[in-house]
Design a protein around this motif. Structure first.
Motif, mmCIF file in Angstrom:
data_model
loop_
_atom_site.group_PDB
_atom_site.id
_atom_site.type_symbol
_atom_site.label_atom_id
_atom_site.label_comp_id
_atom_site.label_asym_id
_atom_site.label_seq_id
_atom_site.Cartn_x
_atom_site.Cartn_y
_atom_site.Cartn_z
ATOM 1 N N ARG A 159 0.821 -1.216 0.000
ATOM 2 C CA ARG A 159 0.000 0.000 0.000
ATOM 3 C C ARG A 159 0.852 1.262 0.000
ATOM 4 O O ARG A 159 0.534 2.232 -0.674
ATOM 5 N N SER A 160 1.951 1.247 0.760
ATOM 6 C CA SER A 160 2.817 2.432 0.757
ATOM 7 C C SER A 160 3.477 2.582 -0.606
ATOM 8 O O SER A 160 3.685 3.705 -1.087
ATOM 9 N N GLY A 161 3.791 1.462 -1.271
ATOM 10 C CA GLY A 161 4.352 1.526 -2.618
ATOM 11 C C GLY A 161 3.361 2.086 -3.613
ATOM 12 O O GLY A 161 3.710 2.883 -4.488
ATOM 13 N N LEU A 162 2.085 1.685 -3.485
ATOM 14 C CA LEU A 162 1.042 2.208 -4.371
ATOM 15 C C LEU A 162 0.839 3.701 -4.136
ATOM 16 O O LEU A 162 0.680 4.477 -5.080
ATOM 17 N N SER A 163 0.880 4.095 -2.861
ATOM 18 C CA SER A 163 0.744 5.514 -2.528
ATOM 19 C C SER A 163 1.874 6.323 -3.169
ATOM 20 O O SER A 163 1.645 7.395 -3.752
ATOM 21 N N LEU A 200 -0.437 -3.356 -18.085
ATOM 22 C CA LEU A 200 -1.390 -4.334 -17.564
ATOM 23 C C LEU A 200 -1.255 -4.490 -16.050
ATOM 24 O O LEU A 200 -2.253 -4.411 -15.307
ATOM 25 N N PHE A 201 -0.030 -4.693 -15.580
ATOM 26 C CA PHE A 201 0.178 -4.985 -14.165
ATOM 27 C C PHE A 201 -0.033 -3.767 -13.275
ATOM 28 O O PHE A 201 -0.533 -3.894 -12.158
ATOM 29 N N VAL A 202 0.350 -2.591 -13.757
ATOM 30 C CA VAL A 202 0.124 -1.382 -12.958
ATOM 31 C C VAL A 202 -1.375 -1.188 -12.753
ATOM 32 O O VAL A 202 -1.846 -0.913 -11.639
ATOM 33 N N GLY A 203 -2.145 -1.362 -13.832
ATOM 34 C CA GLY A 203 -3.593 -1.212 -13.715
ATOM 35 C C GLY A 203 -4.199 -2.240 -12.779
ATOM 36 O O GLY A 203 -5.007 -1.903 -11.897
#
Length: 209
Positions: A104-108, A167-170
């Motif tokens: 989650r911190s990586g996505l943020s 694809l993977f980021v989405g």
């Protein structure tokens, strides 16, 4: 034992990168250098000395964050697999990373960096260059693998890497937001295999010459 100048410099660099991860993930382009320096127990002068600028610090932060990730991918996708097997292994690794403690911190951070790049085109260009240099690991990972009776060229691997990243980021953004129900390892692998099988891996540059 007394720390050498090089060791002290690396310690300060590490402290600033760790502090920057926390502040930039939270504040994005509003992140203040004085807060980053204070968290690291240093001065803003240390940031300029080590990274040259705020943008230099952000670019270094992204490279630092991505480096172990790409190194782990190389371990997760062994040599000897054909292209679709390699894509399958990569997809499964990527899905597992969505469940990591720091996911989650990586996505943020990822979303924050996109916002920063939109506010500062120069930073966006620097980030793109840094990320492309890291993605050379992926391109090398797929280059030379067998696929449909031929061998994947580096240009073909580059085209595939771009498509897989999208694809993977989405998908990885959809998982924590509840927008990708049922997107388990098998789903990631099936989607990646379908993409790699269905997309044209023709080397257009070679055809045009």
């Amino acid at each position: 034992m007394r720390m050498t100048r090089a060791e002290a410099r690396e310690r300060n660099r590490r402290a600033l990168l760790d502090a920057a991860f926390q502040v930039v993930s939270r504040d994005g382009y509003r992140a203040r250098l004085d807060e980053i320096a204070e968290r690291a127990g240093l001065t803003t002068g240390a940031i300029y000395s080590l990274f040259g600028s705020k943008n230099g610090l952000v670019v270094a932060l992204v490279a630092d964050y991505l480096r172990p990730y790409y190194e782990e991918i190389e371990q997760a996708v062994p040599a000897g697999l054909d292209l679709l097997e390699a894509v399958d292994a990569f997809a499964r690794y990527y899905r597992r990373s969505c469940d990591a403690p720091d996911a989650r911190s990586g996505l943020s951070l990822q979303i924050t960096l996109l916002d920063m790049a939109l506010h500062d085109p120069d930073l966006g260009a620097q980030l793109a260059t840094s990320i492309r240099s890291q993605e050379s690991h992926l391109i090398a990972l797929f280059t030379g693998r067998s696929h449909n009776g031929s061998v994947v060229t580096s240009h073909q691997a580059q085209r595939l890497t771009t498509a897989l990243r999208a694809l993977f980021v989405g998908l990885s953004q959809g998982v924590p937001l509840g927008l990708a129900p049922g997107a388990d390892e098998q789903y990631f692998a099936d989607a990646a295999r379908a993409l790699a099988s269905g997309m044209s891996l023709i080397d257009h540059d070679a055809d045009a010459s």
